[in-house]
Design a protein around this motif. Structure first.
Motif, PDB file in Angstrom:
ATOM      1  N   ARG A 117       0.834  -1.202   0.000  1.00 25.14           N
ATOM      2  CA  ARG A 117       0.000   0.000   0.000  1.00 25.14           C
ATOM      3  C   ARG A 117       0.872   1.256   0.000  1.00 25.14           C
ATOM      4  O   ARG A 117       0.528   2.263  -0.621  1.00 25.14           O
ATOM      5  N   LEU A 118       1.995   1.191   0.691  1.00 19.82           N
ATOM      6  CA  LEU A 118       2.878   2.348   0.795  1.00 19.82           C
ATOM      7  C   LEU A 118       3.670   2.599  -0.481  1.00 19.82           C
ATOM      8  O   LEU A 118       3.819   3.747  -0.910  1.00 19.82           O
ATOM      9  N   TYR A 119       4.170   1.539  -1.106  1.00 18.32           N
ATOM     10  CA  TYR A 119       5.053   1.704  -2.269  1.00 18.32           C
ATOM     11  C   TYR A 119       4.428   1.277  -3.594  1.00 18.32           C
ATOM     12  O   TYR A 119       5.019   1.512  -4.652  1.00 18.32           O
ATOM     13  N   GLY A 120       3.267   0.650  -3.536  1.00 19.62           N
ATOM     14  CA  GLY A 120       2.632   0.152  -4.749  1.00 19.62           C
ATOM     15  C   GLY A 120       2.849  -1.346  -4.883  1.00 19.62           C
ATOM     16  O   GLY A 120       3.991  -1.804  -4.754  1.00 19.62           O
ATOM     17  N   SER A 121       1.791  -2.086  -5.132  1.00 16.53           N
ATOM     18  CA  SER A 121       1.857  -3.544  -5.152  1.00 16.53           C
ATOM     19  C   SER A 121       2.813  -4.082  -6.216  1.00 16.53           C
ATOM     20  O   SER A 121       3.715  -4.864  -5.926  1.00 16.53           O
ATOM     21  N   SER A 122       2.618  -3.677  -7.470  1.00 17.73           N
ATOM     22  CA  SER A 122       3.451  -4.192  -8.557  1.00 17.73           C
ATOM     23  C   SER A 122       4.892  -3.714  -8.409  1.00 17.73           C
ATOM     24  O   SER A 122       5.834  -4.447  -8.732  1.00 17.73           O
ATOM     25  N   LYS A 123       5.067  -2.501  -7.902  1.00 14.77           N
ATOM     26  CA  LYS A 123       6.411  -1.947  -7.713  1.00 14.77           C
ATOM     27  C   LYS A 123       7.157  -2.729  -6.632  1.00 14.77           C
ATOM     28  O   LYS A 123       8.326  -3.084  -6.799  1.00 14.77           O
ATOM     29  N   PHE A 124       6.468  -3.025  -5.523  1.00 17.52           N
ATOM     30  CA  PHE A 124       7.089  -3.767  -4.430  1.00 17.52           C
ATOM     31  C   PHE A 124       7.518  -5.156  -4.899  1.00 17.52           C
ATOM     32  O   PHE A 124       8.604  -5.629  -4.554  1.00 17.52           O
ATOM     33  N   ALA A 157      13.159   7.979  -1.380  1.00 16.11           N
ATOM     34  CA  ALA A 157      14.258   7.280  -2.052  1.00 16.11           C
ATOM     35  C   ALA A 157      13.834   5.891  -2.522  1.00 16.11           C
ATOM     36  O   ALA A 157      14.185   5.467  -3.625  1.00 16.11           O
ATOM     37  N   ILE A 158      13.079   5.190  -1.687  1.00 10.62           N
ATOM     38  CA  ILE A 158      12.598   3.849  -2.060  1.00 10.62           C
ATOM     39  C   ILE A 158      11.704   3.931  -3.294  1.00 10.62           C
ATOM     40  O   ILE A 158      11.844   3.148  -4.239  1.00 10.62           O
ATOM     41  N   LYS A 159      10.798   4.889  -3.303  1.00  9.79           N
ATOM     42  CA  LYS A 159       9.878   5.033  -4.429  1.00  9.79           C
ATOM     43  C   LYS A 159      10.616   5.399  -5.723  1.00  9.79           C
ATOM     44  O   LYS A 159      10.134   5.119  -6.819  1.00  9.79           O
ATOM     45  N   ALA A 160      11.791   6.028  -5.567  1.00  9.39           N
ATOM     46  CA  ALA A 160      12.594   6.411  -6.739  1.00  9.39           C
ATOM     47  C   ALA A 160      13.614   5.339  -7.108  1.00  9.39           C
ATOM     48  O   ALA A 160      14.436   5.541  -8.020  1.00  9.39           O
ATOM     49  N   GLN A 165      20.588   6.160  -1.532  1.00  8.10           N
ATOM     50  CA  GLN A 165      20.046   7.246  -0.706  1.00  8.10           C
ATOM     51  C   GLN A 165      19.165   6.684   0.407  1.00  8.10           C
ATOM     52  O   GLN A 165      19.181   7.178   1.536  1.00  8.10           O
ATOM     53  N   ALA A 166      18.411   5.631   0.095  1.00  6.92           N
ATOM     54  CA  ALA A 166      17.569   4.990   1.106  1.00  6.92           C
ATOM     55  C   ALA A 166      18.424   4.450   2.245  1.00  6.92           C
ATOM     56  O   ALA A 166      18.049   4.530   3.423  1.00  6.92           O
TER      57      ALA A 166
END
Length: 227
Positions: A117-124, A157-160, A165-166
């Motif tokens: 939910r925080l980072y996006g399902s497919s992205k995670f 940073a995680i989302k990018a 950086q994370a």
């Protein structure tokens, strides 16, 4: 979704940093806890768990669970990472190994949903294993609310996909240096792997460009000779 191998590594690391305690104790910040960092937020939460007697394995009643809970709760908080064993003398009940495993599995499943939910399902799902393991450790220790609100630069940073950086933004004041280093190393390893892949890809592109250029030059030369 976290793979079977990732979950196995995660359980091992969680037990290393959270411990695996079958009786009620106070954790490093004074919260009543049991199992692998399973928070007992109140007596109702404790009474929903299948406790048994340490002496004979018989199922405990709600009153017996309350007695253990209250007895540990009134003890002086010991701010040491190895303090859990000092609370055992104040308990008569425990939970089984299967119950601990079930709690941990439920936590992993729940936290995975929150991370998605925080980072996006497919992205995670596409994150490298090292990143997933780092994120699981962060959310297991901090909880969703704290991770989301108190670590904005980390989340950005995680989302990018900026793992380096994370890593710099991952430091937690509530855990020991070893645990902070574990997460930082995982993220830096992912950053190094990403850089290596990008370098390899760039080299391949340059090689492909050279091959195409050589082919084009040879083709032009051949046509010129034919004339």
């Amino acid at each position: 979704m976290a793979t079977t191998a990732e979950k196995k590594i995660l359980r091992k690391k969680l037990e290393k940093y959270e411990g695996r305690i079958d009786y009620i104790y106070k954790d490093s910040v004074g919260n009543l806890t049991i199992g692998v960092g399973h928070l007992l937020k109140d007596i109702d939460a404790a009474q929903k768990i299948n406790f048994i007697h340490q002496s004979d394995g018989k199922k405990a009643t709600k009153d017996e669970i309350k007695k253990d809970y209250d007895e540990v709760k009134k003890q002086t908080y010991i701010p040491e990472e190895t303090a859990a064993s000092k609370y055992k003398q104040h308990t008569k009940l425990k939970i089984s190994s299967d119950t601990i495993d079930s709690q941990t599995n439920d936590h992993i499943a729940s936290f995975e949903k929150e991370l998605k939910r925080l980072y996006g399902s497919s992205k995670f799902d596409k994150f490298p294993s090292d990143v997933k393991l780092a994120l699981f450790d962060m959310i297991f220790n901090l909880g969703m609310t704290t991770l989301k609100k108190d670590f904005p630069n980390f989340n950005k940073a995680i989302k990018a996909n900026n793992w380096a950086q994370a890593a710099k933004e991952s430091h937690r004041k509530t855990v020991n240096d070893s645990r902070n280093k574990y997460v930082k190393d995982k993220l830096n390893k992912a950053a190094q792997s990403k850089k290596a892949k990008e370098t390899a890809s760039n080299l391949k592109s340059k090689k492909d460009e050279k091959i195409m250029k050589d082919y084009s030059d040879k083709s032009k030369s051949r046509k010129k000779n034919e004339k």
